[in-house]
Scaffold this active site. Structure first.
Site, PDB file in Angstrom:
ATOM      1  N   GLU A 198       0.694  -3.910   2.404  1.00 52.18           N
ATOM      2  CA  GLU A 198       1.395  -2.359   2.128  1.00 52.18           C
ATOM      3  C   GLU A 198       2.716  -2.379   2.436  1.00 52.18           C
ATOM      4  O   GLU A 198       3.374  -3.146   3.076  1.00 52.18           O
ATOM      5  CB  GLU A 198       0.567  -1.435   3.443  1.00 52.18           C
ATOM      6  CG  GLU A 198      -0.965  -1.451   3.136  1.00 52.18           C
ATOM      7  CD  GLU A 198      -1.484  -0.669   2.197  1.00 52.18           C
ATOM      8  OE1 GLU A 198      -0.794  -0.152   1.176  1.00 52.18           O
ATOM      9  OE2 GLU A 198      -2.590  -0.761   1.859  1.00 52.18           O
ATOM     10  N   ASP A 223     -17.093   4.017 -10.328  1.00 47.07           N
ATOM     11  CA  ASP A 223     -16.382   4.745  -9.170  1.00 47.07           C
ATOM     12  C   ASP A 223     -15.113   5.268  -9.275  1.00 47.07           C
ATOM     13  O   ASP A 223     -14.463   6.321  -8.747  1.00 47.07           O
ATOM     14  CB  ASP A 223     -16.689   3.707  -7.920  1.00 47.07           C
ATOM     15  CG  ASP A 223     -16.318   4.615  -6.492  1.00 47.07           C
ATOM     16  OD1 ASP A 223     -16.852   5.554  -6.328  1.00 47.07           O
ATOM     17  OD2 ASP A 223     -15.523   3.708  -5.683  1.00 47.07           O
TER      18      ASP A 223
END
Length: 282
Positions: A198, A223
Protein backbone atom coordinates in the site's frame (compact mmCIF):
# COMPACT_ATOMS: atom_id res chain seq x y z
CA UNK A 1 21.08 9.60 -29.38
CA UNK A 2 18.35 12.20 -29.13
CA UNK A 3 14.84 10.85 -28.75
CA UNK A 4 12.97 10.78 -32.06
CA UNK A 5 9.58 9.50 -31.03
CA UNK A 6 7.15 11.43 -33.15
CA UNK A 7 6.40 9.24 -36.14
CA UNK A 8 7.33 11.99 -38.64
CA UNK A 9 9.34 11.17 -41.75
CA UNK A 10 12.39 13.27 -40.79
CA UNK A 11 12.65 11.56 -37.39
CA UNK A 12 12.45 8.11 -38.98
CA UNK A 13 15.14 8.95 -41.55
CA UNK A 14 17.37 10.34 -38.81
CA UNK A 15 16.92 7.19 -36.74
CA UNK A 16 17.79 4.98 -39.68
CA UNK A 17 20.89 7.05 -40.53
CA UNK A 18 22.22 6.81 -36.96
CA UNK A 19 21.53 3.09 -36.59
CA UNK A 20 24.89 1.91 -37.86
CA UNK A 21 26.77 4.30 -35.57
CA UNK A 22 24.93 3.35 -32.39
CA UNK A 23 22.79 0.23 -32.96
CA UNK A 24 21.78 -0.26 -29.31
CA UNK A 25 20.49 3.28 -28.99
CA UNK A 26 18.72 2.85 -32.32
CA UNK A 27 17.03 -0.30 -31.01
CA UNK A 28 15.62 1.64 -28.06
CA UNK A 29 14.30 4.39 -30.31
CA UNK A 30 12.85 1.85 -32.75
CA UNK A 31 11.04 0.17 -29.85
CA UNK A 32 9.63 3.56 -28.86
CA UNK A 33 8.38 4.05 -32.40
CA UNK A 34 6.54 0.71 -32.22
CA UNK A 35 4.96 1.64 -28.89
CA UNK A 36 4.02 5.10 -30.18
CA UNK A 37 2.15 3.48 -33.08
CA UNK A 38 0.22 1.30 -30.66
CA UNK A 39 -0.50 4.27 -28.38
CA UNK A 40 -1.89 6.27 -31.29
CA UNK A 41 -4.16 3.36 -32.15
CA UNK A 42 -5.29 3.33 -28.51
CA UNK A 43 -6.09 7.04 -28.65
CA UNK A 44 -8.05 6.45 -31.85
CA UNK A 45 -10.02 3.67 -30.18
CA UNK A 46 -10.74 5.94 -27.23
CA UNK A 47 -12.12 8.64 -29.54
CA UNK A 48 -14.30 6.13 -31.38
CA UNK A 49 -15.74 4.93 -28.07
CA UNK A 50 -16.69 8.47 -27.08
CA UNK A 51 -20.03 9.86 -28.22
CA UNK A 52 -19.70 13.16 -30.09
CA UNK A 53 -22.43 15.80 -30.18
CA UNK A 54 -21.37 16.91 -33.67
CA UNK A 55 -22.23 20.54 -32.88
CA UNK A 56 -18.67 21.83 -33.09
CA UNK A 57 -17.13 19.12 -35.23
CA UNK A 58 -15.40 20.20 -38.43
CA UNK A 59 -12.17 19.52 -40.31
CA UNK A 60 -10.30 22.00 -38.10
CA UNK A 61 -11.36 20.43 -34.81
CA UNK A 62 -10.65 16.97 -36.22
CA UNK A 63 -7.11 17.99 -37.16
CA UNK A 64 -6.61 19.53 -33.74
CA UNK A 65 -7.83 16.37 -32.05
CA UNK A 66 -5.47 14.22 -34.12
CA UNK A 67 -2.52 16.45 -33.24
CA UNK A 68 -3.48 16.32 -29.57
CA UNK A 69 -3.70 12.53 -29.69
CA UNK A 70 -0.22 12.41 -31.25
CA UNK A 71 1.12 14.46 -28.36
CA UNK A 72 -0.60 12.21 -25.83
CA UNK A 73 0.92 9.16 -27.55
CA UNK A 74 4.38 10.69 -27.29
CA UNK A 75 3.95 11.45 -23.60
CA UNK A 76 2.78 7.90 -22.85
CA UNK A 77 5.56 6.25 -24.86
CA UNK A 78 8.85 5.05 -23.41
CA UNK A 79 7.74 5.02 -19.77
CA UNK A 80 9.30 2.43 -17.41
CA UNK A 81 7.61 -0.96 -17.68
CA UNK A 82 5.98 -0.14 -20.99
CA UNK A 83 5.85 -2.13 -24.20
CA UNK A 84 8.88 -0.38 -25.72
CA UNK A 85 11.15 -1.67 -22.95
CA UNK A 86 10.05 -5.25 -23.64
CA UNK A 87 10.52 -4.84 -27.38
CA UNK A 88 13.99 -3.34 -26.86
CA UNK A 89 15.05 -6.24 -24.64
CA UNK A 90 13.88 -8.74 -27.23
CA UNK A 91 15.71 -7.00 -30.06
CA UNK A 92 18.90 -6.64 -28.02
CA UNK A 93 18.85 -10.37 -27.34
CA UNK A 94 18.96 -10.91 -31.08
CA UNK A 95 22.18 -8.92 -31.43
CA UNK A 96 24.98 -11.27 -32.43
CA UNK A 97 28.15 -9.31 -32.00
CA UNK A 98 27.24 -6.51 -34.38
CA UNK A 99 24.00 -5.27 -35.90
CA UNK A 100 24.28 -4.48 -39.57
CA UNK A 101 21.37 -2.02 -39.48
CA UNK A 102 18.23 -1.21 -37.54
CA UNK A 103 15.44 0.21 -39.65
CA UNK A 104 12.80 2.38 -38.01
CA UNK A 105 9.18 1.38 -38.69
CA UNK A 106 7.04 3.26 -41.14
CA UNK A 107 3.49 4.05 -40.11
CA UNK A 108 2.17 1.22 -42.30
CA UNK A 109 4.85 -1.45 -41.90
CA UNK A 110 5.64 -0.64 -38.28
CA UNK A 111 2.43 -2.05 -36.87
CA UNK A 112 2.89 -5.35 -38.73
CA UNK A 113 6.52 -5.65 -37.64
CA UNK A 114 5.55 -4.68 -34.11
CA UNK A 115 3.02 -7.50 -34.02
CA UNK A 116 5.72 -9.97 -35.03
CA UNK A 117 8.05 -8.67 -32.32
CA UNK A 118 5.24 -8.76 -29.76
CA UNK A 119 4.53 -12.43 -30.47
CA UNK A 120 8.17 -13.23 -29.68
CA UNK A 121 8.29 -11.32 -26.41
CA UNK A 122 8.85 -13.28 -23.19
CA UNK A 123 5.48 -13.59 -21.47
CA UNK A 124 3.48 -12.76 -24.59
CA UNK A 125 1.93 -16.23 -24.63
CA UNK A 126 0.95 -15.89 -20.97
CA UNK A 127 -0.74 -12.55 -21.64
CA UNK A 128 -2.54 -13.94 -24.67
CA UNK A 129 -3.76 -16.91 -22.62
CA UNK A 130 -5.02 -14.55 -19.91
CA UNK A 131 -7.03 -12.49 -22.40
CA UNK A 132 -8.44 -15.57 -24.13
CA UNK A 133 -9.34 -17.26 -20.84
CA UNK A 134 -11.17 -14.30 -19.31
CA UNK A 135 -12.58 -12.55 -22.36
CA UNK A 136 -16.05 -14.10 -22.03
CA UNK A 137 -16.33 -13.14 -18.34
CA UNK A 138 -15.16 -9.61 -19.19
CA UNK A 139 -17.83 -9.32 -21.86
CA UNK A 140 -20.46 -10.28 -19.30
CA UNK A 141 -19.11 -7.61 -16.98
CA UNK A 142 -19.28 -5.13 -19.85
CA UNK A 143 -22.96 -5.98 -20.34
CA UNK A 144 -23.55 -5.23 -16.65
CA UNK A 145 -21.55 -2.01 -16.38
CA UNK A 146 -21.24 -0.56 -19.87
CA UNK A 147 -17.47 -0.45 -19.45
CA UNK A 148 -15.61 -1.99 -22.43
CA UNK A 149 -14.46 -5.56 -21.83
CA UNK A 150 -10.91 -4.62 -22.86
CA UNK A 151 -10.70 -2.11 -20.01
CA UNK A 152 -12.04 -4.61 -17.47
CA UNK A 153 -9.62 -7.26 -18.71
CA UNK A 154 -6.79 -4.78 -18.43
CA UNK A 155 -7.57 -4.01 -14.81
CA UNK A 156 -7.65 -7.72 -14.00
CA UNK A 157 -4.34 -8.16 -15.83
CA UNK A 158 -2.76 -5.24 -14.01
CA UNK A 159 -3.95 -6.35 -10.58
CA UNK A 160 -2.94 -9.98 -11.05
CA UNK A 161 0.19 -9.61 -13.20
CA UNK A 162 -1.55 -11.36 -16.11
CA UNK A 163 -2.56 -14.11 -13.69
CA UNK A 164 0.92 -14.66 -12.27
CA UNK A 165 0.36 -12.77 -9.00
CA UNK A 166 -3.10 -14.01 -8.09
CA UNK A 167 -3.89 -13.80 -4.40
CA UNK A 168 -3.55 -17.20 -2.75
CA UNK A 169 -5.59 -18.84 -0.02
CA UNK A 170 -3.89 -20.15 3.11
CA UNK A 171 -3.65 -23.64 1.56
CA UNK A 172 -1.91 -22.28 -1.54
CA UNK A 173 -4.93 -22.49 -3.83
CA UNK A 174 -6.01 -19.50 -5.88
CA UNK A 175 -8.58 -17.10 -4.49
CA UNK A 176 -9.41 -16.16 -8.13
CA UNK A 177 -9.42 -12.54 -6.94
CA UNK A 178 -7.89 -11.11 -10.12
CA UNK A 179 -9.11 -7.59 -9.28
CA UNK A 180 -7.48 -7.37 -5.85
CA UNK A 181 -10.80 -6.53 -4.14
CA UNK A 182 -10.45 -6.27 -0.38
CA UNK A 183 -12.88 -7.85 2.08
CA UNK A 184 -14.57 -5.10 4.08
CA UNK A 185 -17.05 -5.46 6.90
CA UNK A 186 -19.95 -5.86 4.48
CA UNK A 187 -18.39 -8.86 2.70
CA UNK A 188 -20.00 -12.14 3.78
CA UNK A 189 -18.09 -14.52 1.52
CA UNK A 190 -14.78 -16.35 1.85
CA UNK A 191 -11.69 -14.36 2.85
CA UNK A 192 -7.95 -14.76 2.56
CA UNK A 193 -5.30 -12.66 4.31
CA UNK A 194 -2.01 -11.83 2.60
CA UNK A 195 0.78 -9.28 2.68
CA UNK A 196 0.33 -6.55 0.09
CA UNK A 197 1.84 -3.20 -0.88
CA UNK A 198 0.00 0.00 0.00
CA UNK A 199 1.15 3.56 -0.64
CA UNK A 200 1.13 5.89 2.36
CA UNK A 201 2.00 9.51 1.55
CA UNK A 202 3.29 8.28 -1.79
CA UNK A 203 5.63 5.70 -0.26
CA UNK A 204 5.14 1.91 -0.65
CA UNK A 205 4.68 -0.10 2.53
CA UNK A 206 4.06 -3.79 3.17
CA UNK A 207 0.88 -4.46 5.15
CA UNK A 208 -1.40 -7.37 6.01
CA UNK A 209 -4.84 -7.13 4.43
CA UNK A 210 -7.93 -9.29 3.94
CA UNK A 211 -9.15 -9.97 0.41
CA UNK A 212 -12.25 -11.58 -1.04
CA UNK A 213 -11.96 -15.18 -2.24
CA UNK A 214 -14.05 -16.72 -5.01
CA UNK A 215 -14.85 -20.22 -6.20
CA UNK A 216 -14.14 -19.34 -9.85
CA UNK A 217 -12.68 -16.45 -11.89
CA UNK A 218 -16.16 -15.86 -13.32
CA UNK A 219 -17.41 -15.17 -9.80
CA UNK A 220 -14.69 -12.55 -9.45
CA UNK A 221 -15.76 -10.79 -12.64
CA UNK A 222 -19.41 -10.84 -11.56
CA UNK A 223 -18.56 -9.42 -8.14
CA UNK A 224 -16.36 -6.76 -9.72
CA UNK A 225 -19.20 -5.71 -12.05
CA UNK A 226 -21.59 -5.50 -9.11
CA UNK A 227 -19.13 -3.43 -7.07
CA UNK A 228 -18.41 -0.95 -9.85
CA UNK A 229 -22.04 -0.64 -10.93
CA UNK A 230 -23.71 -0.37 -7.53
CA UNK A 231 -21.23 1.51 -5.35
CA UNK A 232 -21.72 5.32 -5.36
CA UNK A 233 -17.97 5.54 -4.93
CA UNK A 234 -17.47 4.38 -8.53
CA UNK A 235 -20.29 6.33 -10.16
CA UNK A 236 -17.83 8.43 -12.18
CA UNK A 237 -16.06 5.28 -13.34
CA UNK A 238 -19.30 3.98 -14.87
CA UNK A 239 -20.27 7.40 -16.19
CA UNK A 240 -16.95 8.03 -17.94
CA UNK A 241 -15.82 4.42 -18.35
CA UNK A 242 -16.35 4.43 -22.12
CA UNK A 243 -12.88 5.91 -22.63
CA UNK A 244 -9.61 4.47 -21.38
CA UNK A 245 -8.64 7.77 -19.81
CA UNK A 246 -11.99 8.25 -18.08
CA UNK A 247 -11.91 4.68 -16.78
CA UNK A 248 -8.34 4.72 -15.46
CA UNK A 249 -8.33 8.25 -14.04
CA UNK A 250 -11.67 7.90 -12.23
CA UNK A 251 -10.69 4.55 -10.73
CA UNK A 252 -7.66 6.27 -9.21
CA UNK A 253 -9.70 9.25 -8.04
CA UNK A 254 -12.23 6.92 -6.42
CA UNK A 255 -9.43 5.34 -4.43
CA UNK A 256 -9.55 1.89 -5.99
CA UNK A 257 -5.80 1.69 -5.37
CA UNK A 258 -3.34 3.77 -3.33
CA UNK A 259 -0.62 3.73 -5.99
CA UNK A 260 -0.27 7.37 -7.17
CA UNK A 261 0.69 6.12 -10.65
CA UNK A 262 -2.23 3.68 -10.91
CA UNK A 263 -4.00 5.43 -13.80
CA UNK A 264 -0.86 5.69 -15.91
CA UNK A 265 0.08 2.07 -15.32
CA UNK A 266 -3.44 0.86 -16.10
CA UNK A 267 -3.46 2.95 -19.28
CA UNK A 268 -0.38 1.12 -20.54
CA UNK A 269 -1.96 -2.26 -19.79
CA UNK A 270 -5.09 -1.22 -21.69
CA UNK A 271 -2.87 -0.46 -24.68
CA UNK A 272 -1.38 -3.95 -24.49
CA UNK A 273 -4.77 -5.64 -24.05
CA UNK A 274 -6.24 -3.90 -27.09
CA UNK A 275 -3.24 -5.11 -29.10
CA UNK A 276 -3.71 -8.65 -27.83
CA UNK A 277 -7.40 -8.66 -28.66
CA UNK A 278 -6.65 -7.63 -32.24
CA UNK A 279 -4.06 -10.41 -32.46
CA UNK A 280 -6.52 -13.02 -31.19
CA UNK A 281 -9.27 -11.96 -33.58
CA UNK A 282 -7.05 -11.50 -36.64
Amino acid sequence: MKSTVGLDANALRSLQANASADPRAAIKETAKQFEALFMQQLMKSMRQATMSSGMLDNSGTQMGTELLDTQFAQKLTGLPGGLSAQIARQLEQQLNGKVAAVTAPTARAGAAEGAQVWNRLPGASRAQDFVARHNSAAEQAEAETGIPAAFILSQAAHESGWGQREIKNADGSSSHNVFGIKAGASWKGAVTEVTTTEYVNGQPQKVKAKFRAYATPEDAFRDYASLIKNSPRYAKVVEQGGTAQGFAVNLQRAGYATDPAYAAKLGRVINTTLRLQRTLTA
